[in-house]
Enzyme design. Structure first.
Site, PDB file in Angstrom:
ATOM      1  N   GLY A 158       0.802  -1.219   0.000  1.00 55.26           N
ATOM      2  CA  GLY A 158       0.000   0.000   0.000  1.00 55.26           C
ATOM      3  C   GLY A 158       0.833   1.267   0.000  1.00 55.26           C
ATOM      4  O   GLY A 158       0.644   2.143  -0.850  1.00 55.26           O
ATOM      5  N   GLY A 183       3.734   1.718  -1.031  1.00 57.43           N
ATOM      6  CA  GLY A 183       4.663   1.778  -2.157  1.00 57.43           C
ATOM      7  C   GLY A 183       5.936   1.011  -1.968  1.00 57.43           C
ATOM      8  O   GLY A 183       6.653   0.754  -2.928  1.00 57.43           O
ATOM      9  N   GLU A 206      -6.788  -1.050   3.327  1.00 61.08           N
ATOM     10  CA  GLU A 206      -7.053  -2.445   3.679  1.00 61.08           C
ATOM     11  C   GLU A 206      -8.526  -2.803   3.481  1.00 61.08           C
ATOM     12  O   GLU A 206      -8.843  -3.861   2.926  1.00 61.08           O
ATOM     13  CB  GLU A 206      -6.626  -2.691   5.124  1.00 61.08           C
TER      14      GLU A 206
END
Length: 189
Positions: A90, A92, A156
């Site tokens: 998430g 990166g 998430e």
């Protein structure tokens, strides 16, 4: 803010992310369907709560009849050139994700990265990047965070719903019935 307002705000945030994740759903569906049609295994990994979402997705892929495993489970087979590795990073970048992508690339496997930060370092190691534009821990400390939810919860939560959308699309694309999915569900509960 009362509970009803909080629920409405969170659902609005999730809806906004998912409305802008259509290309991610399309890419993920196509990559997994292609792997399934080749008889390849689909291997998944994410850290922390992202990892929990990936495990839930793996379970549904199993119910669809795919050869699937979660990295670091004791029964994870080796990855090969015919396989698909689906990773989530998430923010990166995670050192574990980058290491796994490198191993998969050296085995000539296909690598798909899910991320909210497509310009992050992990993207350079992926064959395809699926952008899920949500707040993560990389962006939750700004003076005005984009989400009411803490840390990476928006990313998430969006992954969970995105994966369910992909499962529905795969169910149709692969011609899998609800009955056959249920037949693959464990009876050891």
């Amino acid at each position: 803010m009362d509970d009803g307002q909080m629920v409405s705000s969170i659902l609005k945030e999730l809806g906004g992310v998912l409305r802008h994740s259509g290309e991610a759903a399309k890419v993920l569906t196509q990559e997994v369907a292609d792997a399934a049609k080749r008889g390849s295994q689909v291997m998944l990994f994410g850290v922390g709560r992202e990892g929990l979402m990936m495990k839930g997705f793996a379970m549904r892929l199993f119910h669809l009849g795919l050869r699937v495993s979660c990295i670091f489970d004791m029964t994870t087979p080796p990855i090969s050139s015919n396989d698909l590795l689906v990773l989530s990073a998430g923010p990166g970048s995670f050192s574990t994700v980058e290491a796994l992508a490198s191993i998969a690339r050296s085995a000539n496997a296909r690598v798909l990265l899910l991320t909210a930060q497509p310009s992050g370092p992990a993207s350079r190691l992926a064959d395809v990047v699926a952008h899920v534009p949500a707040q993560t821990m990389a962006s939750d400390t700004s003076p005005s965070p984009s989400s009411l939810l803490p840390m990476g919860s928006l990313y998430e939560g969006a992954l969970f719903i995105l994966f369910e959308i992909v499962v529905l699309k795969l169910k149709d694309a692969l011609g899998v019935s609800s009955e056959s999915m249920r037949a693959r569900h464990t009876n050891l509960e």
